[in-house]
Design a protein around this motif. Structure first.
Motif, PDB file in Angstrom:
ATOM      1  N   SER A   1       1.253  -1.285   0.063  1.00  0.00           N
ATOM      2  CA  SER A   1      -0.307   0.006   0.191  1.00  0.00           C
ATOM      3  C   SER A   1       0.510   1.454   0.102  1.00  0.00           C
TER       4      SER A   1
ATOM      5  N   ASP B   1       4.362   3.775  -0.530  1.00  0.00           N
ATOM      6  CA  ASP B   1       4.825   4.633  -1.573  1.00  0.00           C
ATOM      7  C   ASP B   1       5.315   4.379  -2.898  1.00  0.00           C
ATOM      8  N   LEU B   2       6.996   3.551  -1.761  1.00  0.00           N
ATOM      9  CA  LEU B   2       7.801   2.833  -3.536  1.00  0.00           C
ATOM     10  C   LEU B   2       7.031   1.979  -3.803  1.00  0.00           C
TER      11      LEU B   2
ATOM     12  N   LYS C   1       5.163   3.905  -6.656  1.00  0.00           N
ATOM     13  CA  LYS C   1       6.023   4.470  -7.360  1.00  0.00           C
ATOM     14  C   LYS C   1       6.580   3.994  -8.533  1.00  0.00           C
TER      15      LYS C   1
ATOM     16  N   ARG D   1      -1.036  -4.164   5.824  1.00  0.00           N
ATOM     17  CA  ARG D   1      -2.207  -4.240   7.086  1.00  0.00           C
ATOM     18  C   ARG D   1      -3.378  -4.227   6.444  1.00  0.00           C
ATOM     19  N   SER D   2      -3.514  -2.734   5.587  1.00  0.00           N
ATOM     20  CA  SER D   2      -4.375  -2.544   4.537  1.00  0.00           C
ATOM     21  C   SER D   2      -5.457  -3.384   4.322  1.00  0.00           C
TER      22      SER D   2
ATOM     23  N   TYR E   1       3.168  -7.705   9.522  1.00  0.00           N
ATOM     24  CA  TYR E   1       4.614  -7.438   9.208  1.00  0.00           C
ATOM     25  C   TYR E   1       5.078  -8.385  10.409  1.00  0.00           C
TER      26      TYR E   1
ATOM     27  N   ILE F   1       9.613  -1.744   2.695  1.00  0.00           N
ATOM     28  CA  ILE F   1       8.370  -1.154   4.179  1.00  0.00           C
ATOM     29  C   ILE F   1       9.705  -0.388   5.158  1.00  0.00           C
TER      30      ILE F   1
HETATM   31  N1  LIG Z   1       9.303   6.290  -1.589  1.00  0.00           N
HETATM   32  C1  LIG Z   1      10.794   5.898  -2.053  1.00  0.00           C
HETATM   33  O1  LIG Z   1      11.005   7.021  -2.857  1.00  0.00           O
HETATM   34  C2  LIG Z   1      11.703   4.887  -1.552  1.00  0.00           C
HETATM   35  C3  LIG Z   1      11.311   4.591  -0.394  1.00  0.00           C
HETATM   36  N2  LIG Z   1      12.733   3.969   0.188  1.00  0.00           N
HETATM   37  C4  LIG Z   1      12.386   2.910   1.035  1.00  0.00           C
HETATM   38  O2  LIG Z   1      11.717   1.877   0.829  1.00  0.00           O
HETATM   39  C5  LIG Z   1      10.587   1.569   1.588  1.00  0.00           C
HETATM   40  C6  LIG Z   1       9.866   1.651   1.741  1.00  0.00           C
HETATM   41  O3  LIG Z   1       9.203   3.188   1.064  1.00  0.00           O
HETATM   42  P1  LIG Z   1       7.878   4.289   1.253  1.00  0.00           P
HETATM   43  O4  LIG Z   1       7.124   3.233   0.411  1.00  0.00           O
HETATM   44  O5  LIG Z   1       8.314   4.979   0.996  1.00  0.00           O
HETATM   45  O6  LIG Z   1       7.655   3.866   2.642  1.00  0.00           O
HETATM   46  P2  LIG Z   1       5.347   4.139   3.727  1.00  0.00           P
HETATM   47  O7  LIG Z   1       5.453   4.640   4.864  1.00  0.00           O
HETATM   48  O8  LIG Z   1       4.527   4.404   2.340  1.00  0.00           O
HETATM   49  O9  LIG Z   1       5.094   2.392   3.629  1.00  0.00           O
HETATM   50  C7  LIG Z   1       4.811   1.565   3.296  1.00  0.00           C
HETATM   51  C8  LIG Z   1       3.714   0.515   4.239  1.00  0.00           C
HETATM   52  O10 LIG Z   1       4.518   0.242   5.224  1.00  0.00           O
HETATM   53  C9  LIG Z   1       3.714   0.020   5.941  1.00  0.00           C
HETATM   54  N3  LIG Z   1       3.812   0.707   7.231  1.00  0.00           N
HETATM   55  C10 LIG Z   1       3.767   2.220   7.174  1.00  0.00           C
HETATM   56  N4  LIG Z   1       4.516   3.138   8.015  1.00  0.00           N
HETATM   57  C11 LIG Z   1       4.310   1.344   9.036  1.00  0.00           C
HETATM   58  C12 LIG Z   1       4.311   1.105  10.854  1.00  0.00           C
HETATM   59  N5  LIG Z   1       5.061   2.217  10.992  1.00  0.00           N
HETATM   60  N6  LIG Z   1       4.632   0.391  11.072  1.00  0.00           N
HETATM   61  C13 LIG Z   1       4.300  -0.952  10.594  1.00  0.00           C
HETATM   62  N7  LIG Z   1       3.768  -1.056   9.051  1.00  0.00           N
HETATM   63  C14 LIG Z   1       4.444   0.174   8.209  1.00  0.00           C
HETATM   64  C15 LIG Z   1       2.384   0.464   5.559  1.00  0.00           C
HETATM   65  O11 LIG Z   1       1.220  -0.984   5.031  1.00  0.00           O
HETATM   66  P3  LIG Z   1       0.398  -1.041   5.354  1.00  0.00           P
HETATM   67  O12 LIG Z   1      -0.624   0.136   6.475  1.00  0.00           O
HETATM   68  O13 LIG Z   1      -0.928  -0.723   4.821  1.00  0.00           O
HETATM   69  O14 LIG Z   1       0.736  -1.964   6.824  1.00  0.00           O
HETATM   70  C16 LIG Z   1       2.544   2.007   4.248  1.00  0.00           C
HETATM   71  O15 LIG Z   1       2.388   1.225   3.604  1.00  0.00           O
HETATM   72  C17 LIG Z   1      11.662   2.548   3.092  1.00  0.00           C
HETATM   73  O16 LIG Z   1      12.570   1.153   3.932  1.00  0.00           O
HETATM   74  C18 LIG Z   1      11.865   3.404   2.515  1.00  0.00           C
HETATM   75  O17 LIG Z   1      13.579   3.949   3.529  1.00  0.00           O
HETATM   76  C19 LIG Z   1      13.687   3.523  -0.585  1.00  0.00           C
HETATM   77  C20 LIG Z   1      14.229   4.421  -1.763  1.00  0.00           C
HETATM   78  C21 LIG Z   1      13.133   5.478  -2.324  1.00  0.00           C
END
Ligand SMILES: NC(=O)C1=CN([C@@H]2O[C@H](COP(=O)(O)OP(=O)(O)OC[C@H]3O[C@@H](n4cnc5c(N)ncnc54)[C@H](OP(=O)(O)O)[C@@H]3O)[C@@H](O)[C@H]2O)C=CC1
Ligand SMILES: O=C1O[C@H](COP(=O)(O)O)[C@@H](O)[C@H](O)[C@H]1O
Length: 598
Positions: free
Chosen positions: A120, A122-123, A126, A152-153, A196, A226
């Motif tokens: 769910s 951003d990465l 995207k 989790r969503s 998770y 994540i």
């Molecule tokens: N976004 C980017 O451009 C980049 C990201 N990264 C790395 O990739 C990984 C994912 O990034 P990104 O998609 O931006 O991350 P997000 O913050 O969007 O998290 C991804 C998913 O993880 C779950 N999540 C978020 N926070 C928590 C929490 N505190 N506890 C449990 N579940 C959580 C959510 O899903 P749900 O609630 O549905 O479970 C969320 O949709 C990270 O390690 C980031 O550092 C690396 C390079 C670029």
């Protein structure tokens, strides 16, 4: 064939496809993993080729009857397959290779399930889903594959498909059957909701995966998209409850890989409780960028560059990263890391290692990674004196006010986290002794760019010196490898302006990719995902590489934080702190991206 290895079998079977009358395949079993096969339809267009389109590092095998297959270039199976290929090629002279015929067999028996953990996020939206679709579009995914979103969503399959479909785009060069392809792709995407840290939830995932695998040999790829604080829980649950029972299980881990040497080593130890090193694919997406991949080609396949690649001819090398936007939306993550960890310790340092390493014994992943580790270990750890840090502040231009870093609600008001840094690094080996390797990375600057600049030494006793006046830098040959945007490699040379006089100017020998190649450049994530599926590790970070990288940056990061060094503030949209110029000037260097004819 028997002389090669008992793990290689060669078989024939009749084809179920109407377009090919005969079918042969070879199977290579290494830890029960069959190697992947390339679609002969793609190869047919090129007749017999020794490279597969999707993975240039896999060998295409030509069978005695003309059938063609490819090897996944894993370290485990590459050696015997190379032997096999050599043997086959020695048996069949190239001009006697028949048209490729359909290769079938083990492809039917195996499947790859790709689970995007954190679907769910951003990465995932995207980059990961679009990259998987692009691979599907290009016919680069295995015949049998399924994609699962896990987070989790709460979502249904239809809702996931809807979410994914909004992120997909088609290749600009072939749009005809895009809708059809998109629909086919989406039908292969499924969703499972779960925590998770719940083995039970991962067991449910395992059950669903099994249903889709329909009794085939299962290979499973988990992409951990994540936040880092839940990596270990997810790895534990995936490995204990949802590992493949007969094929391979691999886990792609996104950065950050810790915050310093200690936390990175702890992460590695924790990962290795559940996974072998060869199951861990640590991504640095810059390694998947076209021009970074091309670095080795440029160096090692052109006679003109390698002889110049040393302290004898190179005055300094610059690695520059800039973004014209701030931390918008990612301030919470960023504040814990800062630009040195976010960009320098990984993306820029990886490029530096590829730039400066010695020639690897071969293109095998381990040979390349060995050389990268060697050069990283020859570098001097950074001290506070070797860096300049900055942070962007609010700026108003043309009636628009751009926010400062600490205006981001997720960033503490008193944050000293650098959003800009410049650093000077040195490699203490025979090739690079004394050559400054300068890095510069920043957010909210005046442009978006990533490039390598190689400034060569001045021509000794240059008889044209008087044409350049006092500023010899104006005559410096500079090789620029522009990673993005507008990928290009250009070399600045001195040239006579045509005419009766003797006026010199600086001109570029310019290889601009969009002018030279009509094909769209694949996104870095496409290459990396494909490599992970194929077990090709050369673009992923090995744990000793990671240790070496952290050893260079950990002391300075600790010092900056303990001493609470105040960053130099620069306006949003500017060229960054002036301190960066002083740092370069210490080594008699001017940043190449700031000149008039950059
Ligand atoms: N976004 C980017 O451009 C980049 C990201 N990264 C790395 O990739 C990984 C994912 O990034 P990104 O998609 O931006 O991350 P997000 O913050 O969007 O998290 C991804 C998913 O993880 C779950 N999540 C978020 N926070 C928590 C929490 N505190 N506890 C449990 N579940 C959580 C959510 O899903 P749900 O609630 O549905 O479970 C969320 O949709 C990270 O390690 C980031 O550092 C690396 C390079 C670029
Ligand atoms: O890893 C990261 O990279 C992006 C920049 O990637 P690019 O491919 O768009 O150049 C950067 O914005 C982000 O802060 C960092 O975590």
């Amino acid at each position: 064939m028997a002389t090669i290895s008992s793990s290689i079998r060669c078989c024939s079977s009749s084809s179920s496809s109407s377009s090919y009358s005969n079918s042969s395949y070879i199977e290579v079993h290494q830890k029960n993993v069959p190697f992947s096969l390339v679609s002969p339809k793609r190869l047919a267009a090129k007749k017999v080729s020794l490279q597969s389109k999707c993975n240039p590092y896999s060998d295409v095998i030509i069978m005695q009857d003309g059938a063609v297959g490819t090897t996944a270039a894993t370290t485990e199976n590459k050696a015997p397959l190379k032997k096999l290929k050599d043997e086959l090629l020695s048996i069949i002279p190239p001009d006697e290779h028949k048209e490729p015929i359909e290769v079938r067999g083990n492809n039917d028996k195996s499947t790859v399930s790709i689970t995007v953990v954190g679907a769910s996020g951003d990465l995932a939206k995207k980059k990961i889903f679009p990259a998987l679709f692009a691979l599907y579009y290009e016919d680069c995914l295995p015949e049998h594959f399924t994609i699962f979103g896990y987070s989790r969503s709460k979502m249904t399959d239809a809702e996931l498909r809807n979410m994914v479909s909004r992120t997909l785009t088609c290749r600009i060069d072939k749009r005809e059957n895009c809708d059809e392809k998109m629909e086919q792709f989406l039908q292969r995407c499924f969703y499972q909701s779960g925590q998770y840290d719940s083995q039970e939830n991962f067991m449910e995932l395992d059950k669903t995966l099994k249903e889709h695998e329909s009794g085939r040999i299962s290979n499973r790829l988990f992409y951990l998209s994540i936040p880092p604080n839940i990596f270990i829980d997810a790895v534990r649950c995936a490995s204990l409850s949802a590992s493949a029972s007969d094929g391979w299980t691999r886990v792609i881990v996104e950065k950050p890989f810790g915050r310093d040497s200690g936390s990175s080593a702890a992460l590695t130890r924790a990962l290795k409780q559940y996974l072998e090193e060869d199951q861990i694919f640590r991504i640095d997406h810059y390694l998947g960028k076209e021009l970074v991949e091309n670095l080795s080609v440029l160096r090692f396949s052109n006679l003109i560059f390698e002889p110049l690649w040393s302290r004898q001819y190179i005055r300094n090398v610059q690695f520059i990263f800039s973004e014209d936007f701030g931390t918008e939306g990612r301030g919470g993550y960023f504040d814990h890391y800062g630009i040195i960890r976010d960009i320098m310790q990984n993306h820029l340092l990886q490029i530096l290692a590829l730039f400066a390493m010695e020639t690897p014994v071969s293109l095998d992943a381990e040979d390349i990674r060995n050389e990268k580790v060697k050069v990283l270990r020859s570098m001097r750890p950074l001290r506070v004196d070797d860096v300049v840090i900055g942070q962007y502040k609010s700026h108003t231009k043309g009636g628009v006010t751009y926010p400062g870093y600490t205006d981001d609600k997720t960033v503490p008001k008193d944050s000293l986290t650098p959003t800009f840094a410049a650093a000077s690094l040195f490699i203490d080996n025979a090739r690079w002794d004394g050559v400054p390797f300068l890095m510069k990375a920043g957010k909210a600057l005046h442009n978006r760019r990533a490039e390598i600049r190689v400034q060569f030494r001045h021509v000794p006793g240059n008889i044209y010196n008087r044409n350049f006046g006092t500023d010899l830098d104006r005559a410096t040959n500079e090789l620029v490898i522009r990673v993005q945007p507008d990928e290009a490699i250009y070399l600045k040379i001195n040239n006579k302006v045509p005419g009766l006089g003797m006026r010199l100017d600086r001109s570029n020998l310019n290889l601009l990719y969009k002018a030279r190649y009509s094909k769209e450049i694949p996104d870095a994530y496409e290459r990396l995902l494909l490599d992970a599926i194929e077990g090709e590790r050369r673009l992923f970070i090995r744990s000793d590489e990671l240790d070496a990288a952290w050893s260079l940056f950990t002391p300075v990061l600790k010092d900056l934080e303990e001493k609470r060094i105040i960053p130099e503030y620069y306006p949003y949209g500017s060229r960054g702190p002036v301190g960066a110029h002083y740092l370069a000037a210490r080594y008699n260097v001017k940043w190449g991206d700031l000149g008039v004819d950059e």
